[in-house]
Design an enzyme around this catalytic site. Structure first.
Site, short mmCIF file in Angstrom:
data_model
loop_
_atom_site.label_atom_id
_atom_site.label_comp_id
_atom_site.label_asym_id
_atom_site.label_seq_id
_atom_site.Cartn_x
_atom_site.Cartn_y
_atom_site.Cartn_z
N MET A 266 0.83 -1.20 0.00
CA MET A 266 0.00 0.00 0.00
C MET A 266 0.86 1.25 0.00
SD MET A 266 -2.96 1.37 -0.01
CE MET A 266 -3.07 3.16 -0.11
N GLU A 267 0.52 2.17 -0.91
CA GLU A 267 1.35 3.33 -1.21
C GLU A 267 1.19 4.52 -0.26
OE1 GLU A 267 -1.30 2.24 -3.01
OE2 GLU A 267 -2.36 3.88 -3.98
N ASN A 268 1.06 4.29 1.05
CA ASN A 268 0.99 5.41 1.99
C ASN A 268 2.21 6.31 1.76
OD1 ASN A 268 -1.10 3.82 3.40
ND2 ASN A 268 0.66 2.56 3.92
N HIS A 300 6.17 -0.40 -8.11
CA HIS A 300 4.77 0.01 -8.26
C HIS A 300 4.38 1.02 -7.18
CE1 HIS A 300 0.40 -0.90 -9.13
NE2 HIS A 300 0.30 -0.49 -7.87
N GLU A 301 4.69 0.71 -5.94
CA GLU A 301 4.28 1.61 -4.85
C GLU A 301 5.06 2.92 -4.93
OE1 GLU A 301 1.63 0.62 -3.64
OE2 GLU A 301 1.81 -1.50 -4.14
N1 BES Z 1 -3.21 0.70 -3.88
C1 BES Z 1 -2.92 -0.69 -3.91
C2 BES Z 1 -3.26 -1.41 -2.64
C3 BES Z 1 -4.72 -1.74 -2.52
C4 BES Z 1 -5.24 -2.76 -3.28
C5 BES Z 1 -5.53 -1.05 -1.67
C6 BES Z 1 -6.59 -3.05 -3.16
C7 BES Z 1 -6.86 -1.33 -1.56
C8 BES Z 1 -7.40 -2.33 -2.31
C9 BES Z 1 -1.44 -0.91 -4.21
O1 BES Z 1 -0.80 0.11 -4.87
C10 BES Z 1 -1.38 -2.09 -5.13
O2 BES Z 1 -1.78 -1.95 -6.24
N2 BES Z 1 -0.91 -3.22 -4.65
C11 BES Z 1 -0.88 -4.43 -5.43
C12 BES Z 1 0.50 -4.82 -5.81
C13 BES Z 1 0.94 -4.19 -7.09
C14 BES Z 1 2.36 -4.53 -7.42
C15 BES Z 1 0.06 -4.55 -8.26
C16 BES Z 1 -1.48 -5.51 -4.56
O3 BES Z 1 -1.69 -5.26 -3.39
O4 BES Z 1 -1.73 -6.60 -5.06
ZN ZN Z 2 -1.21 0.27 -6.85
#
Ligand code: BES
Ligand code: ZN
Length: 847
Positions: A266-268, A300-301
């Protein structure tokens, strides 16, 4: 008026938050003062809060005038109403709220995570996960992405603990025996990006990237696994500063590995949280795939620090602006860091996953209306991420990388510290490209599905036509503007690439007779290709003239056409016989994926025939590659060896491979030679093969190894190995561990999913899932049931399909969004394949 949206009569600009978590009682209390602007006289202020109690409310003006408010909960809409006896006049005010809540175990809001310290003693830490709409579970707030504000946080914690938040610590004091940490003001940002982590944490030394110190945090004892994540963290941060042309918007960057974590990461802003597998890794013991996963997630983050954190979508319907961009930028950054990984080729696998869902009637457009929180959660899917990133890549290639980057810079610069919509992105890209973008892009973003481009020869011309691709037919009339790249090889001189924008249903292109023509050259297009028999024959003759991504697309498109009933299955299986010399792991993954799907769709009596086919297709490559890495061999080839051995030993049921795997595994377990020769990429394959033919003592051994694993990756390998043992009582045992607390709730749904997709376990797993659905719903984090439900696509028989449909209908199960409907449609497609091709498969696999 949407009852989930807040009125805009009162708008926050700053939160001063003081939180006191108590890890021993798993509770917290908080006090916050929110600076607000009142735009019109109000008698009440409405803001978000749920599963917390507001105990006191008071509003104070600039001249000392103040009054108490009366707080009433509206749990259904996740809001609180603060009522005042006298109207609050327009102007700026300070709203002070006192509240209390629990540190929950659902991996959302402010939650607790448990782990064992190096001496095996159970410990707890507290962490937050707010996206999409769970900041309201930690402190009352205007929890919508366009209410951006400055956050100034203070954490009151146990003196033995540390705490991390979005910004640097500005002061550390002691009050009444507690440690009080005050953090610097954040930039103006959305509530879903606030983060707190509290516990006995360890950090690496910081590395300095420009002005930013970057550290990796973990629970005690795991710091030795932090170096790789820190490396890609630093490399991608530097890459993005240069690509975006804007400095990193925070004052430090911490990457934190949390033992229980619902998503991947999660990109906090400034305090990115990860599940352990996505950040901590032992580079020497890991497979290429495991390292790539860490690099991907970290990059990604980091990409989000700009795309998402600095500039944020106005509302959740536009979440693709965050996630598709971060996914696209992740590829660019990883590709720049390790070009030898060929990341854009393996991106083909993600694109294929999006094409597969977007070929369903139950698909949705990338941008899609959102009202309730559960609808926001449902947006985090393959269409947002992978289709979104694919169409961005297609656009980047169409406009040119420099023009595209210029547009991105302009967009970020213009909307920083604020919000934006898809139209704003088109406007910025349009200025950079000096052409209107909506005309080309709107169909891709705002309409569902994608085209199938068919190509045939008509005298001296090629005829290209477009229509929507669907597996089950019956979707007419849509048209896209398709950037098509043709590679034309006349046999004399270098092949040439022709670019055109296919706008009409049909278009003619003059090409000399006898030329070999490839559609979607370079593989960036988000569409499928269907060649006439004559044209495909010339391509298949010279597979070596195609790039790996082009061979991947050829296999993948042909398999999709088989699922759609456009190509007979025996033709597809004949095509797979032409890949004996293939050495690209992505192309192999397309072939292996299709054979795994087919394995789920055949009668058990045909399984030996399919196993023999798998052996026929794989053995030449496996023989050539051998069991151990050669000196100087690249990482991708090593990973391919692991992939192929695993498939040959499991799907191919190859007795020789199984025997050799057992021998090598025994040597590994005993720590004797040739253990030193077992490549890190091969070991997980050995574990899977040994499990798939394993007995009960082996199960006990692997269970122990799962419990005592030294790295997150090792833990995962043994955990998933437990799903492969064929004995019914061991299947039951593993299933039982998904609901009794032995397997973390962050992993259990994925274990269930694997078992549903595994032909030896699937029927028992399905009975178990049905019987325990409510328990799973109660225990698992909220996204988990959707991931678990994907497993029903493996229940490929007419009877099971009926039972699956009955279950979801009679139980009235709604997972939010369209995912359940998508899984059911995918199941329908697989069952239809089974029925349609039964006789052909009989004939093909019995010969
Ligand atoms: N913003 C998401 C995390 C998230 C995902 C929050 C679903 C709420 C609901 C984060 O940036 C993200 O995309 N994480 C991915 C990994 C990424 C490398 C594709 C994940 O958690 O699978
Ligand atoms: Zn993301």
């Amino acid at each position: 008026m949407n009852p989930y949206r807040l009125p805009r009569s009162v708008v926050p600009s700053r939160y001063d938050i003081r939180l006191t978590p108590d890890l021993t009682t798993a509770t917290f209390t908080g006090v916050e003062t929110i600076s607000v602007t009142v735009n019109e006289p109000v008698r009440e202020i409405v803001l978000n809060a749920v599963d917390i109690t507001i105990n006191a409310a008071r509003i104070a003006g600039e001249r000392g005038e103040a009054q108490e408010g009366h707080a009433t909960a509206d749990p259904e809409h996740e809001r609180y109403r603060i009522e005042f006896s006298a109207p609050v006049a327009p102007g700026t005010w300070r709203l002070t709220l006192a509240f209390a809540g629990t540190l929950n175990d659902k991996l959302r809001g402010f939650y607790r995570s448990t782990y064992k310290d190096p001496s095996g003693v159970p410990r707890m830490l507290a962490a937050t996960q707010f996206e999409a709409t769970d900041a309201r579970r930690a402190f009352p707030c205007w929890d919508e992405p366009d209410f951006k504000a400055v956050f100034a946080s203070t954490l009151v914690i146990d003196p033995a603990h540390t705490a991390v938040s979005n910004t640097s610590v500005v002061s550390e004091t002691v009050e009444a025996g507690k440690k009080v940490l005050r953090f610097a003001d954040t930039i103006k940002m959305s509530t879903y990006l606030v983060a707190y982590v509290v516990g006995e944490l360890e950090a690496t030394e910081p590395v300095q990237v420009g002005k930013t110190p970057l550290r990796v945090w973990c629970v005690p004892g795991k710091k030795r696994l932090a170096a790789f994540g820190q490396d890609i963290g630093a490399a991608s941060l530097a890459f993005f500063e240069s690509y975006y042309g804007l400095p990193y918007p925070g004052d430090k960057l911490d990457l934190l590995a949390i033992p229980d974590f619902a998503a991947g990461a999660m990109e906090n802003l400034g305090a990115i949280t990860f599940r352990e597998t996505a950040l901590l890794v032992d580079e020497a013991q890991a497979t290429h795939a495991e390292l790539e996963r860490v690099a991907d997630v970290v990059a990604h983050e980091n990409a989000h620090m700009w795309f998402g954190d600095l500039v944020t979508m106005s509302w959740w319907n536009g979440i693709w602006l965050n996630e598709a961009f971060a996914t696209f930028m992740e590829m660019l950054a990883v590709d720049a860091w390790k070009p030898e990984w060929k990341r854009w080729t393996s991106f083909g696998v993600s694109r294929a996953a999006a094409l597969s869902v977007d070929g369903l009637h139950a698909t949705r457009p990338i941008e899609f209306p959102v009202n309730a929180p559960r609808e926001a959660d449902a947006m985090f899917d393959v269409l947002t991420y992978e289709k979104g990133a694919s169409v961005l890549r297609m656009l980047e290639q169409y406009l040119g990388a420099d023009v595209f980057r210029q547009g991105v810079r302009d967009y970020l610069e213009r909307h920083r510290f604020a919000n934006a919509e898809t139209g704003d992105l088109w406007a910025a890209l349009g200025r950079a490209a000096d052409q209107p973008i909506p005309a080309v892009m709107n169909e891709w973003i705002f309409t569902p599905g994608y085209p199938l481009v068919s190509i045939r020869r008509d005298g001296g011309a090629l005829v290209l036509t477009q229509q929507r691709f669907t597996y089950l037919g019956g979707a007419e009339g849509q048209r896209w503007k398709i950037p098509v790249h043709l590679r034309i090889d006349t046999g004399t001189g270098q092949p040439v690439t022709r670019r055109l924008l296919l706008e009409d249903v049909e278009q003619h292109v003059d090409v000399p007779a006898g030329a070999r023509v490839l559609v979607n050259a370079g593989g960036h297009g988000f569409y499928r290709v269907r060649y006439s028999a004559e044209l495909v024959a010339t391509l298949v003759e010279r597979l070596d003239a195609l790039e790996p991504i082009e061979r991947f697309n050829l296999v993948n498109d042909t398999w999709a056409a088989t699922l759609a009933g456009l190509v007979p299955v025996n033709e597809y299986l004949d095509l797979t016989a032409r890949f004996h010399d293939e050495r690209d792991r992505n192309v192999w993954s397309a072939i292996l994926g299709s054979l795994t799907t087919l394995n789920r769709a055949i009668d058990a009596s045909l399984r030996p025939g399919l196993e023999a086919l798998v052996r026929d297709r794989l053995t030449p490559a496996v023989t050539a590659l051998g069991w151990s890495a050669r000196a100087g061999e690249d990482e991708l080839t090593r990973q391919l060896r692991g992939d192929l051995l695993r498939a040959l030993g499991t799907l191919g049921n190859d007795a020789g491979v199984q025997a050799r795997a057992a021998e090598l595994y025994a040597a590994h377990a005993a720590g004797t030679n040739p253990a030193t020769e077992i490549d890190a990429n091969v070991l997980p394959a050995l574990i899977a093969i040994v499990a798939s033919v394993g007995d009960e003592p082996r199960y006990r051994e692997f269970l122990e190894r799962f419990r005592r694993a030294a790295t997150p990756q090792e833990e995962q390998r043994y955990l998933y190995a437990l799903t492969l043992f064929p004995q019914p009582q061991l299947v039951e045992e593993t299933l039982g561990r998904t609901v009794n607390g032995e397997i973390r709730t962050q992993d259990a749904p994925f274990v269930n999913r694997s078992m549903l997709l595994n032909v030896t376990a699937r029927e028992r797993a399905w009975e178990f899932v049905k019987a325990n659905w409510d328990t799973m719903d109660r225990l698992y984090p909220k996204h988990a049931l959707r991931r678990l439900a994907e497993g029903v696509t493996g229940l490929v028989s007419a009877e099971l399909e009926r039972d699956v449909n009955d279950f979801f209908t009679t139980r009235k199960i709604d997972l939010g969004g369209k995912q359940l409907a998508q899984y059911l449609e995918q199941l329908r497609i697989a069952v239809a394949l089974r029925e349609r091709e039964r006789a052909a498969l009989e004939a093909y696999l019995r010969r």
